[in-house]
Design a protein around this motif. Structure first.
Motif, PDB file in Angstrom:
ATOM      1  N   PHE A   1      -9.163  -3.748   2.696  1.00 39.81           N
ATOM      2  CA  PHE A   1      -9.484  -2.453   3.296  1.00 39.81           C
ATOM      3  C   PHE A   1     -10.976  -2.408   3.630  1.00 39.81           C
ATOM      4  O   PHE A   1     -11.795  -2.971   2.918  1.00 39.81           O
ATOM      5  CB  PHE A   1      -9.112  -1.316   2.364  1.00 39.81           C
TER       6      PHE A   1
ATOM      7  N   LEU B   1       4.940  -1.520   6.272  1.00 38.72           N
ATOM      8  CA  LEU B   1       3.498  -1.737   6.416  1.00 38.72           C
ATOM      9  C   LEU B   1       2.866  -0.469   6.987  1.00 38.72           C
ATOM     10  O   LEU B   1       2.240  -0.487   8.036  1.00 38.72           O
ATOM     11  CB  LEU B   1       3.233  -2.917   7.354  1.00 38.72           C
TER      12      LEU B   1
ATOM     13  N   ILE C   1      -1.634   0.886   6.740  1.00 40.60           N
ATOM     14  CA  ILE C   1      -2.461  -0.299   6.497  1.00 40.60           C
ATOM     15  C   ILE C   1      -3.298  -0.661   7.718  1.00 40.60           C
ATOM     16  O   ILE C   1      -4.512  -0.847   7.623  1.00 40.60           O
ATOM     17  CB  ILE C   1      -1.582  -1.504   6.093  1.00 40.60           C
TER      18      ILE C   1
ATOM     19  N   CYS D   1       0.861  -1.197   0.000  1.00 34.95           N
ATOM     20  CA  CYS D   1       0.000   0.000   0.000  1.00 34.95           C
ATOM     21  C   CYS D   1       0.889   1.236   0.000  1.00 34.95           C
ATOM     22  O   CYS D   1       0.843   2.074   0.913  1.00 34.95           O
ATOM     23  CB  CYS D   1      -0.948  -0.014   1.191  1.00 34.95           C
TER      24      CYS D   1
ATOM     25  N   ASN E   1      -6.761   0.594   8.530  1.00 32.73           N
ATOM     26  CA  ASN E   1      -7.770   0.480   7.477  1.00 32.73           C
ATOM     27  C   ASN E   1      -8.250  -0.942   7.246  1.00 32.73           C
ATOM     28  O   ASN E   1      -8.967  -1.199   6.278  1.00 32.73           O
ATOM     29  CB  ASN E   1      -7.199   1.031   6.160  1.00 32.73           C
TER      30      ASN E   1
ATOM     31  N   SER F   1      -2.318  -6.526  -1.130  1.00 34.34           N
ATOM     32  CA  SER F   1      -2.570  -7.631  -0.210  1.00 34.34           C
ATOM     33  C   SER F   1      -2.176  -8.978  -0.810  1.00 34.34           C
ATOM     34  O   SER F   1      -2.052  -9.964  -0.072  1.00 34.34           O
ATOM     35  CB  SER F   1      -4.049  -7.667   0.177  1.00 34.34           C
TER      36      SER F   1
ATOM     37  N   TRP G   1       5.812  -0.384  10.836  1.00 30.70           N
ATOM     38  CA  TRP G   1       4.364  -0.384  10.682  1.00 30.70           C
ATOM     39  C   TRP G   1       3.774   0.828  11.404  1.00 30.70           C
ATOM     40  O   TRP G   1       4.427   1.442  12.251  1.00 30.70           O
ATOM     41  CB  TRP G   1       3.753  -1.678  11.221  1.00 30.70           C
TER      42      TRP G   1
ATOM     43  N   THR H   1      -1.994 -10.544   8.560  1.00 32.83           N
ATOM     44  CA  THR H   1      -0.856  -9.931   7.866  1.00 32.83           C
ATOM     45  C   THR H   1       0.433 -10.155   8.638  1.00 32.83           C
ATOM     46  O   THR H   1       1.475 -10.496   8.060  1.00 32.83           O
ATOM     47  CB  THR H   1      -1.108  -8.428   7.673  1.00 32.83           C
TER      48      THR H   1
END
Length: 206
Positions: A201, A113, A116, A46, A119, A97, A144, A128
């Motif tokens: 998402f 990441l 993400i 993303c 969402n 994804s 992240w 994930t």
């Protein structure tokens, strides 16, 4: 979600998103500094406009070692990233994804990441994270993000990483106005399972 408008928040240096970007870029720099000699494979899921990694590569000493793949579904955002990316960084317009997009680039040294976890559902966050050993080589860094609004999921996210062979490197202050986490993979990479979708998402994410 109007992702073009969302990204315009980066243009305000006082916005929480801009401050989060600065924190992420600082952690990317640290990750590249500690990366072993040789090629440094980097993947970003993303990717948006890729401002975090592409901004760092403009002046970091290890930029020549980085081999990157950024995956972004929105064609306009992907085109923006592609226009800024150096030759050794590939930008794919597609569903980030899907594990197929990372074939040939994993296990990576740096996995991003960002944007993400706010969402997607909690179940998809955990899914994930469970898939991250397929993306990481031993010693790899995962960076992240997740907002710290109540209920604060960041402690659970840290637990999920640490249950999967990751050790915590750094976590932003709970009162910073944003959440950024860094984990290092201490386990053994798992084979990439192609054909998987790690997340979807959901409307109303942040």
């Amino acid at each position: 979600m109007d992702w073009q408008a969302w990204h315009r928040q980066y243009d305000d240096p006082d916005s929480a998103l801009s401050r989060r970007l600065e924190a992420v870029q600082a952690q990317i720099r640290d990750a590249l500094d500690r990366a072993p000699a040789g090629p440094v494979p980097v993947i970003k899921l993303c990717a948006g406009q890729g401002r975090d990694i592409l901004g760092v590569l403009e002046d970091h000493a290890r930029h020549v070692d980085v081999r990157g793949r950024l995956v972004e579904l929105d064609p306009e955002l992907a085109a923006n990233a592609r226009a800024r990316a150096p030759e050794q960084v590939e930008v794919i317009t597609g569903d980030a994804s899907l594990t197929d997009h990372y074939d040939g680039m994993v296990p990576a040294e740096l996995v991003l990441l960002c944007g993400i976890f706010g969402n997607i559902t909690n179940e998809d966050i955990e899914r994930t994270i469970a898939g991250c050993p397929q993306l990481c080589r031993t010693g790899a860094t995962v960076i992240w993000t997740r907002q710290r609004n109540d209920p604060d999921l960041v402690p659970a996210i840290c637990d999920w990483f640490e249950q999967r062979g990751f050790e915590r490197v750094w976590l932003s202050d709970p009162h910073a106005g944003f959440g950024v986490g860094v984990h290092r993979f201490t386990g053994e990479p798992e084979p990439l399972v192609k054909g998987q979708s790690l997340f979807s998402f959901v409307p109303g994410g942040t």
